[in-house]
Design a protein around this motif. Structure first.
Motif: not given
Length: 357
Positions: A296-313
């Protein structure tokens, strides 16, 4: 539940003779099912044992974090503004019988400090540059039988600035903060004596910022230039796909707290309504076998949210690129709030997933 002021003023509590010059802000009832007339100490012990840092509602944690950050920026909470500095402690007012008695147990409701404690009531106080506040906890018969905890908030604003501060926060504290806090107290009573999450659910929660984030994790971002990155990881045996973890953390549509941060403060453009292509308004941009990336983004920044699920974490990462100078100025103070809330967000998601299995 909010009560009329007479629910406090009509009780023969000792606070009345000590704090006559304080204003009664409001009175609230805390439901304590099954409580008897002698269970006030048990209620206080439940408060001490309650892990509020991880179990308080997300919105309450957000509001408190924002309040403390603003206080630090504006100098509201400096030591010279506190009890014993700007104002004298209420213990100096106590009659001899209360002065000679212990001040009462530490309930864990920091930054409040005990003033006195009796079998059916106790008082705690705090002060800053804006106000001197008393939290009074009393034990009283409930209307429908049994007993309940009653919490009264009494205040002495520090001049005009203090009155303006109390007026400004009134809608937030009465509609959001205090009701959420009351639910926390009710949870403490219901959960008394129950063990917390075992090691299989939360072996470790750790945050990593900037250069300490593994390159393999960074490589999953779509941003060619990264100005801010962090990563929080929870060890858990709760099994779910990365998308299920993302929806457990953020919901299908953004919550009030998420709208406040993402849309209100950061101006991020979020999709409306539920969709299989979005999580809380963030677009699902890409996914792999053990990860999913939201964008997602606004007019002054761009963002990523990253979710990783592996090896019990399970890991949650936040990546930002500042597209305008405003992003560089606005996000750093907000990031402190974000990093404080992220571990609880992971724990809450794990609890939701385990409950649904």
């Amino acid at each position: 539940m909010k009560l009329p002021n007479t629910a406090h003023t009509s009780r023969p509590w000792r606070i009345h003779e000590i704090a006559a010059d304080f204003l009664l802000e409001d009175v609230w009832a805390v439901r304590t099912p099954g409580a008897g007339p002698d269970d006030f100490p048990a209620m206080l012990a439940a408060l001490q044992a309650h892990d509020s840092a991880s179990q308080d509602p997300l919105l309450l944690r957000l509001l408190l974090a924002v309040r403390w950050k603003l206080g630090a920026l504006l100098g509201w909470d400096k030591p010279q503004s506190g009890v014993g500095k700007r104002v004298s402690s209420l213990r100096e007012r106590l009659p001899n019988d209360l002065r000679q008695a212990p001040p009462g147990p530490d309930t864990g409701l920091g930054p409040f400090t005990p003033v006195y404690g009796l079998d059916d009531e106790c008082a705690l106080e705090m002060a800053n540059k804006t106000v001197h506040t008393i939290m009074h906890l009393g034990w009283a018969p409930a209307v429908n039988g049994g007993h309940e905890l009653r919490m009264a908030v009494l205040v002495k604003p520090n001049g005009r600035a203090g009155r303006l501060y109390m007026a400004a926060i009134a809608p937030f504290r009465r509609l959001i903060a205090v009701p959420a806090f009351i639910r926390t107290l009710e949870h403490a009573w219901r959960d008394r004596g129950h063990p917390g999450p075992d090691g299989s659910e939360a072996v470790a929660v750790a945050g990593a910022v900037g250069t300490h984030v593994p390159e393999s994790f960074r490589a999953l971002s779509s941003l060619p230039e990264i100005d801010y990155v962090d990563r929080f990881t929870l060890a858990t045996d709760a099994g779910a796909t990365p998308e299920q973890w993302a929806r457990a953390m953020f919901g299908d549509t953004p919550s009030a707290a998420e709208r406040l941060i993402w849309r209100g403060l950061l101006g991020i453009r979020l999709s409306r309504g539920r969709s299989p292509d979005t999580v809380a308004g963030w677009r699902i941009a890409e996914r792999g076998g053990d990860w999913i990336r939201l964008e997602a983004a606004s007019w002054f920044l761009t963002g990523n949210l990253l979710v990783q699920a592996t090896d019990g974490r399970v890991s949650l990462g936040t990546f930002l690129r500042y597209d305008r100078r405003l992003g560089q100025g606005l996000w750093p103070p907000l990031s402190a709030v974000h990093r404080r809330l992220a571990p609880g967000l992971l724990r809450d998601a794990a609890a939701k997933i385990r409950a649904s299995q």
